[in-house]
Structure formats: C-alpha cells, structure tokens
Scaffold this motif. Structure first.
Motif, PDB file in Angstrom:
ATOM      1  N   LEU A  57     -15.815 -66.951 -44.749  1.00 31.36           N
ATOM      2  CA  LEU A  57     -16.709 -67.318 -43.649  1.00 31.36           C
ATOM      3  C   LEU A  57     -16.555 -68.793 -43.320  1.00 31.36           C
ATOM      4  O   LEU A  57     -16.507 -69.626 -44.237  1.00 31.36           O
ATOM      5  N   PRO A  58     -16.471 -69.120 -42.027  1.00 29.07           N
ATOM      6  CA  PRO A  58     -16.427 -68.190 -40.902  1.00 29.07           C
ATOM      7  C   PRO A  58     -15.104 -67.431 -40.855  1.00 29.07           C
ATOM      8  O   PRO A  58     -14.095 -67.901 -41.384  1.00 29.07           O
ATOM      9  N   ALA A  59     -15.132 -66.249 -40.228  1.00 27.74           N
ATOM     10  CA  ALA A  59     -13.911 -65.454 -40.089  1.00 27.74           C
ATOM     11  C   ALA A  59     -13.034 -66.104 -39.023  1.00 27.74           C
ATOM     12  O   ALA A  59     -13.323 -66.041 -37.831  1.00 27.74           O
ATOM     13  N   ARG A  60     -11.966 -66.748 -39.464  1.00 35.45           N
ATOM     14  CA  ARG A  60     -11.127 -67.535 -38.570  1.00 35.45           C
ATOM     15  C   ARG A  60      -9.863 -66.779 -38.222  1.00 35.45           C
ATOM     16  O   ARG A  60      -9.370 -65.939 -38.972  1.00 35.45           O
ATOM     17  N   TRP A  61      -9.282 -67.137 -37.059  1.00 32.87           N
ATOM     18  CA  TRP A  61      -8.007 -66.548 -36.657  1.00 32.87           C
ATOM     19  C   TRP A  61      -6.877 -67.008 -37.575  1.00 32.87           C
ATOM     20  O   TRP A  61      -5.906 -66.271 -37.777  1.00 32.87           O
ATOM     21  N   ALA A  62      -6.968 -68.200 -38.110  1.00 36.45           N
ATOM     22  CA  ALA A  62      -6.037 -68.621 -39.168  1.00 36.45           C
ATOM     23  C   ALA A  62      -6.570 -68.026 -40.469  1.00 36.45           C
ATOM     24  O   ALA A  62      -7.142 -68.705 -41.311  1.00 36.45           O
ATOM     25  N   GLN A  63      -6.364 -66.739 -40.628  1.00 42.15           N
ATOM     26  CA  GLN A  63      -7.156 -65.926 -41.531  1.00 42.15           C
ATOM     27  C   GLN A  63      -7.011 -66.294 -43.006  1.00 42.15           C
ATOM     28  O   GLN A  63      -5.968 -66.754 -43.468  1.00 42.15           O
ATOM     29  N   SER A  64      -8.094 -66.034 -43.743  1.00 45.06           N
ATOM     30  CA  SER A  64      -8.090 -66.097 -45.202  1.00 45.06           C
ATOM     31  C   SER A  64      -9.083 -65.054 -45.695  1.00 45.06           C
ATOM     32  O   SER A  64     -10.170 -64.889 -45.131  1.00 45.06           O
ATOM     33  N   SER A  65      -8.675 -64.322 -46.721  1.00 43.11           N
ATOM     34  CA  SER A  65      -9.533 -63.268 -47.249  1.00 43.11           C
ATOM     35  C   SER A  65      -9.274 -63.075 -48.733  1.00 43.11           C
ATOM     36  O   SER A  65      -8.300 -63.598 -49.289  1.00 43.11           O
TER      37      SER A  65
END
Length: 663
Positions: A277-285
């Motif tokens: 969070l925040p859910a970004r387009w330069a993703q991380s999960s």
C-alpha cells in the motif's frame, strides 16, 4: 516426431524460409524469418509426470489470411516421442490434464470464432466440445475428482444489443453496461437426457480474473475486480464460493490488491499475492497465506528479491508455495516456506529466461519453456537433481542460423547508480571494429530486457539488425523490473530524468568499449520506450535516426484518452489540472522545438493503451518543422502487433529507416 498433411499448412512462412535456406548457401536473418519463429508455451505435465502437453503458435500468411494459430503437441517426458495433438485452421490453447490423466481439456475457437472448452481422450477419438455458450470462455480448471470443469465466461450481449448491432444502431455509453466475466461449472459427462447443465456459481457484480478449486471439490476461491478495464486492477479482492449454496464469502478484501488464489493440497490454506500500500503501477507485492476458513491472521511472507512473485502453486505437503520472477536479465524460481516464513531460491538462470513453470502432482517433476539470446524457446522437463531434458524441437531450423554474440554490460550513471543491459554484437564481429549502434529502450516503464531469443517476433528485428552489421544495446535503466522494488520505483516523478542519464551513460560505455561508432547512433523503442525515444530526440542530436513506436508524447492528452487514467497520476503524484507544470515538463511535445533527428513513427490504429493520437502529435510536430519523418499506421492493431504480415512490415520499415541514416 510424426508429421501429418495438416502440419504443412500451419505456416507458409516457415515453408518459404526453408526453401530460401536451401537455395542460399549463406542463410541470414530477415523479418520473414523472425516472424516464422514458433512461440512455445503452457507446458503441462500429466499426473505422474510421464508425459507433457504444450502449445505451439505459428504464423499463417496466405493471400487472404494473416494470423497466428496455436496447436497442441504431446511428448514423453524423456523427449523420445513427440507428436502433434490438434490440427485445423483455428487455434487450440491452454491444455490441462484431467486428474486421472486420461483426458486433456483445452479451449478452441473452432466454432463461431468463440473460445469454448473441448476434451480429447488419450485413448483415441475426436475432441468433444463441452461448452457452447453465447460468449467466449476465458479460463477453466478441472475439479479434483475430474467430474466437473469450472470456467469463466463473459456476459453475452442482450437481445436488444444484438438487434442494435444488426440495425446499425450500435451506439455505446462510455463506462456503462460493461460485460463482466462470471464463474460457471459444467459436468464432463452428459446427463441421461444427453445434455450438460451449465450452472452459474457467482452472481456478484464483479469481474472474475482467476480461481482455484478446493481439494474437497465443494468450494472455489476466486479473485475479482470492479471492472475488466485495466485501470481497475487495484480493486482486486479474493472470495470463496460454496458450490452447494452459492454463497460467496469474502476472504481478503482490503485496500490492497489481492490476487491469484491457490488452495493448499490439504485445503487448509489459500496462498495469494497481495500488493503493498498504496497499490502502485510500479508494482510490489508479497505472498500472503490465509486460513481458508477465513479466521485468523494471514502468514505474510518476506518480500521476494524483485517484489513481484508469480505464484505457480503448492508443493505437496501444504507447507511450500513455488513462484518465479525476473532476476536481472534472467529469471529465478523460488519456494516460500509457510512454516518457517522464509524464501529459498531453487533455480536461477542469469543467462536464460524460464517461463510457464509447472510442477506435477507428486512434486517430483517440473516442465518449463527455456530460451536464451542465442537459443530459441523450447520445452524442457526435469527432476530434482537431474539435468532437464529438451522435449520439443519446434524451432530447430532457427537454432541453426548464425547469431551474433550477446553479453551483459554494466556502467555507472551520473549519480553513481549501477546500471546494466544487454549488448548484442553483429554476426562475425571483430574486436576493435566500430559499428553502428542502436539504443533500444523497453516499455513499461517497469519492463525489463532479458535473455529472450534475439530471433523472435515483434517490432524490432534484433537478429536481422545483427546480421546487417549493427550492434544493439538494450539497457535496464532505473524504473525497470528485475532489480528490486526500490530500483523499479526510482523513476517516480522523474520520467525522462535520471533514466535518460542511465541510457546516455550506457551508450557512452559502448562507445568507450570501441564497439559503437559515435557518428552512427540510432534509438528506438515501443510504448514507454517510444516515450523515451521521443524525449531523447528533444534533448540531444547525437542520434542520427530514431524510431518511436506507440509513443506517449503528451502526458496531458495521453492521460485523458488512455484506458489507464490512474497510471500517470500515480507516477507523478497529481492530476494534470492540479499540477500542469509537471506534466508539461516531462512531455516530449512541450520540448519538441529542439528535435532535429529523422524519426519514424509506428502506431496501431486500435491502440487504447496509448491512443494513436499520441503518435500523430509527434509526427505532425516534426513534419511542420521540416524534420524528416514518416508515420506507419497499422490497421486493426492494439498496443501490440497481432498480425504476422503487419509485424513483417513494421520490422522491415525499421531496418530500412536505420539503413538510410546509419549505413
């Protein structure tokens, strides 16, 4: 390998290439040769791991056809037997074994050009059609007992909509009456009345994106988003539906994006990816593992090296989840141990790209597609402790063609950050000889250049450039995947800034190596690569030619017309009406008066990700200033080029453009 008459019809392009090789004692790469490369995908091991089914995609180019068609192949795990399983003029895709290994289900558009589910029995006979919906099937999975298949299908058009289509009254309201994919089940065997009853199991107004059966066969975990439009991926949640009652119970529904659920073999857990969070387009999960009962806190696994785990499934025993992700210019596979909360690398390929990893039901065998810069993609099967065996030979003729050398080069950018990329040398390159260099910028910006085969399809014919005496540099500047979350997010609020410095430092590095001729430099890129190409020509005249594909050129107009209006505000922290200056400062069109580089523009006419108006803005501005430019419009094409004839035209126009200015 068995050969049937239908095989010879799959690709007239391959036949033409083979004939050309027979007539020419010095074969070389061309766009036609590259388009004829077969894409190998989705290997699936049979229960027990004795056999593997996989898909082979090949071009069909005739007087009235230009398309890629996929067929299924079946091989033994040792590669000694290999035969084509499906035939015809239409595609068969996404093969999956029945739990007892007696059947293979797949999807095909052989009827009414809508994907439906078919089953072929290994004992013999023709494929049988299982579903016959008024809309296309998207994805499917066998139930654990093999008696039922669950699948997603998009809502069909209403009778009024179909009537309006026929009556040329087919207006539409933007963002209204969106068609959602819902979850259904169908029995494999027909009932006593000779029919199959299709049952809709989800009625919530959410778009189902992925799902997995519980081992009991009585529940299904599924991910769902608010809308199928790409911009809504952060709304993804995971729920469980009880197939007896059809009651849907939320399992993970936070502000984060929860996706790709997988039940553990004992049914006690559900693994999924959950965004930061925040859910970004330069993703991380990260991988979260939740009790399937819904109670209790999730087990949150540590961040994986690149922070973008692609879950493949569980290892038998219900304690380990396997996944893969990019690792620099290669790929790596990992296991996440739920009991210890640790992640262990199980396989790494720094000089290869591994995809489609599949582990058999016993957890002892695995299948995957492997390719390298100098080796085309093929299917491999391996066992723990043993060298994987190549079981497919789909691209044997391409593997025999001469290919230039590829190496990983590294350099230091202006702020001290370490950057690396792939340098592709011309065929027969001799050390110390300066050659024309083309800088190739990837899309994304969170894309990554890896050791994919240089003789592949697409817009930029790398092998053909190398055969003509060019070197090609493909850098991974800050913002790329494969190097961790901090690196991927290092270009936030700075497109065309330090990433530009990374690219220029890479070009300087290849010049310093004595490889690149500084008087013969070119640059090309698609999507974000097109953005960077358009930015580069407004900031320097060191490049003698440029090719900008599907370029983002004006962040304001792009954000107002693309299908992802949250993308640019996420990267720049504001809507354009709140901070127009930052949009203007990072838009090539607001600095276009400095451009002098001859530029080719290429764009798909039906591109909704980067609408074609972006390409027209660049072309028109260059033309009005007297800068040499041409624009290639690709009819019917979305953000990528889907038709082989148009891929050939795109690649050939790039070759011709750079030959004109760099040779």
């Amino acid at each position: 390998m068995t050969v049937r008459r239908s095989v010879l019809m799959t690709s007239c392009c391959s036949v033409a290439m083979i004939a050309a090789l027979a007539a020419d004692t010095t074969p070389t790469w061309t766009p036609e040769t590259q388009v004829s490369l077969k894409v190998v995908s989705t290997p699936r091991l049979s229960p027990g791991g004795a056999r593997v089914v996989y898909a082979v995609n090949a071009p069909v180019m005739t007087a009235d056809r230009s398309e890629f068609v996929t067929q299924l192949w079946l091989a033994t795990a040792d590669g000694r037997e290999n035969r084509q399983l499906t035939f015809g003029d239409t595609s068969s895709t996404n093969p999956k074994w029945s739990p007892d290994g007696s059947m293979i289900a797949f999807t095909s558009n052989r009827k009414d050009n809508r994907n439906q589910i078919y089953v072929i029995r290994l004992a013999g006979g023709e494929a049988e059609q299982l579903t016959d919906g008024t809309a296309a099937v998207n994805a499917f999975e066998w139930s654990p007992d093999g008696a039922t298949i669950a699948f997603t299908m998009t809502d069909p058009k209403s009778k009024d909509e179909e009537a309006n289509d026929k009556g040329r009254n087919d207006f539409r309201w933007v963002d209204e009456h969106v068609k959602l994919a819902r979850l259904y089940t169908t029995p494999v065997d027909k009932g006593t009345d000779g029919t199959r009853v299709v049952t809709q199991v989800t009625s919530i107004d959410r778009h189902v994106t992925s799902f997995d059966w519980a081992p009991s066969g009585r529940r299904i975990a599924f991910a769902h988003v608010q809308s199928p439009v790409a911009d809504f991926w952060p709304t993804s949640d995971v729920s469980i539906v009880d197939l007896d009652t059809k009651v849907v119970t939320p399992l993970a529904a936070s502000e984060a994006a929860e996706d790709t659920p997988f039940f553990s073999p004992d049914g006690a857990w559900v693994a999924m990816t959950v965004s930061d969070l925040p859910a970004r387009w330069a993703q991380s999960s990260r991988i979260h593992v939740r009790p399937s009962s819904g109670g209790g806190a999730p087990v949150v696994m540590p961040r994986s090296p690149d922070g973008q785990p692609n879950i493949g499934g569980w290892i038998p025993g219900s304690t380990r989840v396997y996944f893969s992700e990019a690792k620099g210019t290669g790929t790596a596979s990992y296991e996440a141990d739920v009991t210890t909360g640790t992640i262990r690398e199980t396989q790494a390929a720094d000089d290869a790209v591994i995809s489609g990893l599949h582990v058999d039901t016993a957890g002892t065998s695995f299948a995957f597609v492997r390719q390298q810069s100098h080796r085309p993609p093929e299917v491999y099967v391996g066992r723990a402790g043993a060298t994987p065996v190549q079981v497919s030979t789909a691209n044997a003729e391409h593997a025999a063609l001469p290919i230039g050398r590829t190496e990983v080069v590294t350099w230091t950018s202006t702020d001290g950050r370490k950057i690396e990329g792939l340098l592709h040398y011309p065929v027969g390159y001799q050390a110390g000889r300066q050659v024309p260099l083309i800088l190739n910028v990837h899309g994304g910006p969170a894309g990554v250049f890896q050791h994919t085969f240089v003789g592949g399809r697409g817009s930029y014919p790398l092998a053909s450039f190398m055969a003509r005496g060019y070197a090609v540099l493909r850098p991974n500047p800050r913002g790329s995947s494969g190097y961790g979350v901090e690196f991927r997010q290092a270009n936030i609020k700075d497109w065309g800034g330090k990433d530009y410095d990374d690219l220029m430092a890479g070009v300087d590095r290849v010049i310093a190596m004595g490889v690149a001729d500084p008087a013969r430099l070119g640059v090309m890129g698609w999507s974000y690569g097109g953005y960077m190409t358009s930015t580069i020509i407004t900031r320097t005249n060191r490049f003698k030619a440029a090719s900008s594909g599907a370029p983002v050129t004006n962040l304001m107009s792009f954000n107002g017309t693309a299908d992802i209006p949250s993308f640019v505000p996420d990267y720049f922290g504001a809507e354009f009406w709140n901070d127009p200056a930052v949009y203007a400062r990072h838009s090539p069109m607001f600095n276009i008066s400095h451009a002098r580089t001859p530029t080719l523009v290429q764009h798909g006419e039906n591109d909704i990700r980067v609408p074609i108006a972006q390409g027209y803005e660049l072309y028109t501005a260059l033309k009005r200033q007297g800068v040499p430019t041409r624009m290639l419009v690709l009819p019917r094409q979305p953000h990528g080029i889907l038709e082989p004839k148009l891929q050939v035209v795109t690649m050939q126009s790039n070759l011709d453009w750079f030959d004109t200015y760099l040779k």
